[in-house]
Design a protein around this motif. Structure first.
Motif, PDB file in Angstrom:
ATOM      1  N   ASN A  80     -46.598 -72.212 -41.413  1.00 45.48           N
ATOM      2  CA  ASN A  80     -46.165 -73.226 -42.368  1.00 45.48           C
ATOM      3  C   ASN A  80     -46.404 -74.594 -41.749  1.00 45.48           C
ATOM      4  N   ALA A  81     -46.518 -75.605 -42.590  1.00 47.01           N
ATOM      5  CA  ALA A  81     -46.837 -76.954 -42.117  1.00 47.01           C
ATOM      6  C   ALA A  81     -45.805 -77.475 -41.125  1.00 47.01           C
ATOM      7  N   VAL A  82     -44.546 -77.113 -41.297  1.00 50.39           N
ATOM      8  CA  VAL A  82     -43.499 -77.606 -40.398  1.00 50.39           C
ATOM      9  C   VAL A  82     -43.739 -77.118 -38.966  1.00 50.39           C
ATOM     10  N   PHE A  83     -44.297 -75.947 -38.791  1.00 49.03           N
ATOM     11  CA  PHE A  83     -44.592 -75.417 -37.464  1.00 49.03           C
ATOM     12  C   PHE A  83     -45.634 -76.295 -36.772  1.00 49.03           C
ATOM     13  N   VAL A  84     -46.744 -76.542 -37.441  1.00 48.18           N
ATOM     14  CA  VAL A  84     -47.807 -77.374 -36.870  1.00 48.18           C
ATOM     15  C   VAL A  84     -47.302 -78.798 -36.642  1.00 48.18           C
ATOM     16  N   ASP A  85     -46.564 -79.348 -37.602  1.00 48.49           N
ATOM     17  CA  ASP A  85     -46.057 -80.717 -37.472  1.00 48.49           C
ATOM     18  C   ASP A  85     -45.117 -80.873 -36.287  1.00 48.49           C
ATOM     19  N   THR A  86     -44.259 -79.887 -36.038  1.00 55.13           N
ATOM     20  CA  THR A  86     -43.347 -80.018 -34.902  1.00 55.13           C
ATOM     21  C   THR A  86     -44.089 -79.855 -33.577  1.00 55.13           C
ATOM     22  N   LEU A  87     -45.131 -79.050 -33.551  1.00 56.01           N
ATOM     23  CA  LEU A  87     -45.938 -78.968 -32.332  1.00 56.01           C
ATOM     24  C   LEU A  87     -46.632 -80.300 -32.052  1.00 56.01           C
ATOM     25  N   VAL A  88     -47.119 -80.946 -33.099  1.00 53.46           N
ATOM     26  CA  VAL A  88     -47.732 -82.267 -32.938  1.00 53.46           C
ATOM     27  C   VAL A  88     -46.694 -83.273 -32.457  1.00 53.46           C
ATOM     28  N   SER A  89     -45.476 -83.190 -32.979  1.00 57.19           N
ATOM     29  CA  SER A  89     -44.436 -84.156 -32.613  1.00 57.19           C
ATOM     30  C   SER A  89     -43.980 -84.023 -31.162  1.00 57.19           C
ATOM     31  N   VAL A  90     -44.198 -82.855 -30.546  1.00 54.51           N
ATOM     32  CA  VAL A  90     -43.807 -82.700 -29.146  1.00 54.51           C
ATOM     33  C   VAL A  90     -44.972 -82.902 -28.186  1.00 54.51           C
ATOM     34  N   GLY A  91     -46.128 -83.320 -28.702  1.00 60.97           N
ATOM     35  CA  GLY A  91     -47.189 -83.727 -27.799  1.00 60.97           C
ATOM     36  C   GLY A  91     -48.517 -83.016 -27.900  1.00 60.97           C
ATOM     37  N   TYR A  92     -48.655 -82.025 -28.754  1.00 62.69           N
ATOM     38  CA  TYR A  92     -49.946 -81.365 -28.903  1.00 62.69           C
ATOM     39  C   TYR A  92     -50.801 -82.158 -29.884  1.00 62.69           C
ATOM     40  N   ASP A  93     -52.128 -82.157 -29.682  1.00 61.41           N
ATOM     41  CA  ASP A  93     -52.965 -82.762 -30.723  1.00 61.41           C
ATOM     42  C   ASP A  93     -53.056 -81.764 -31.880  1.00 61.41           C
ATOM     43  N   TYR A  94     -53.514 -82.234 -33.037  1.00 61.10           N
ATOM     44  CA  TYR A  94     -53.436 -81.413 -34.246  1.00 61.10           C
ATOM     45  C   TYR A  94     -54.223 -80.111 -34.110  1.00 61.10           C
ATOM     46  N   SER A  95     -55.430 -80.188 -33.574  1.00 56.05           N
ATOM     47  CA  SER A  95     -56.252 -78.972 -33.503  1.00 56.05           C
ATOM     48  C   SER A  95     -55.629 -77.927 -32.570  1.00 56.05           C
ATOM     49  N   THR A  96     -55.056 -78.371 -31.452  1.00 55.10           N
ATOM     50  CA  THR A  96     -54.396 -77.444 -30.547  1.00 55.10           C
ATOM     51  C   THR A  96     -53.134 -76.869 -31.183  1.00 55.10           C
ATOM     52  N   ALA A  97     -52.350 -77.721 -31.851  1.00 61.15           N
ATOM     53  CA  ALA A  97     -51.133 -77.263 -32.519  1.00 61.15           C
ATOM     54  C   ALA A  97     -51.461 -76.228 -33.588  1.00 61.15           C
ATOM     55  N   ASP A  98     -52.501 -76.493 -34.367  1.00 61.46           N
ATOM     56  CA  ASP A  98     -52.899 -75.554 -35.419  1.00 61.46           C
ATOM     57  C   ASP A  98     -53.362 -74.231 -34.817  1.00 61.46           C
ATOM     58  N   ALA A  99     -54.109 -74.298 -33.718  1.00 65.03           N
ATOM     59  CA  ALA A  99     -54.586 -73.074 -33.071  1.00 65.03           C
ATOM     60  C   ALA A  99     -53.421 -72.259 -32.517  1.00 65.03           C
ATOM     61  N   ILE A 100     -52.460 -72.921 -31.874  1.00 63.87           N
ATOM     62  CA  ILE A 100     -51.296 -72.217 -31.328  1.00 63.87           C
ATOM     63  C   ILE A 100     -50.487 -71.570 -32.456  1.00 63.87           C
ATOM     64  N   ALA A 101     -50.218 -72.337 -33.508  1.00 67.39           N
ATOM     65  CA  ALA A 101     -49.411 -71.829 -34.615  1.00 67.39           C
ATOM     66  C   ALA A 101     -50.102 -70.664 -35.315  1.00 67.39           C
ATOM     67  N   THR A 102     -51.402 -70.780 -35.525  1.00 69.11           N
ATOM     68  CA  THR A 102     -52.144 -69.704 -36.185  1.00 69.11           C
ATOM     69  C   THR A 102     -52.143 -68.450 -35.321  1.00 69.11           C
ATOM     70  N   ARG A 103     -52.335 -68.625 -34.026  1.00 68.47           N
ATOM     71  CA  ARG A 103     -52.339 -67.481 -33.117  1.00 68.47           C
ATOM     72  C   ARG A 103     -50.998 -66.760 -33.126  1.00 68.47           C
TER      73      ARG A 103
END
Length: 116
Positions: free
Chosen positions: A60-83
């Motif tokens: 969900n978008a909130v997962f990726v957004d919170t990863l970005v808010s703690v310091g990941y760039d968007y592509s890395t956050a999306d990859a982590i969340a998808t994995r």
């Protein structure tokens, strides 16, 4: 006239099936404490399809957004969340979701911009 009745019955049947299927869709959302000096929280939130198999699962978008808010760039956050969301070993196991996210968070090579 009969065509209209049959069409109305078909539409009603599909509406009932869709409403019944809605109850089987599961969204897992877990909040795992505060991280870093900013006090941001990572929210692990995955949309799980109506099947136990990993077919349509996605973050969900909130997962990726919170990863970005703690310091990941968007592509890395999306990859982590998808994995995490598409891992069949984590389906229906909130403790395993938490442990996996904590392991990724603790990994110094996880490419965060900030060193929280």
């Amino acid at each position: 006239m009969i065509k209209k009745i049959v069409l109305a019955a078909a539409v009603a049947a599909m509406a009932v099936l869709t409403a019944a299927d809605h109850k089987r869709h599961t969204t897992y959302s877990y909040h795992y404490g505060d991280y870093g000096p900013s006090g941001n929280r990572i929210v692990v939130s995955c949309w799980r399809g109506p099947w136990q198999e990993v077919i349509w699962d996605r973050p969900n978008a909130v997962f990726v957004d919170t990863l970005v808010s703690v310091g990941y760039d968007y592509s890395t956050a999306d990859a982590i969340a998808t994995r995490i969301c598409r891992d069949p070993n984590l389906v229906g196991r909130p403790g395993a979701l938490k442990a996996t996210m904590e392991r990724i968070w603790a990994d110094p090579g996880s490419h965060r911009r900030h060193n929280y």
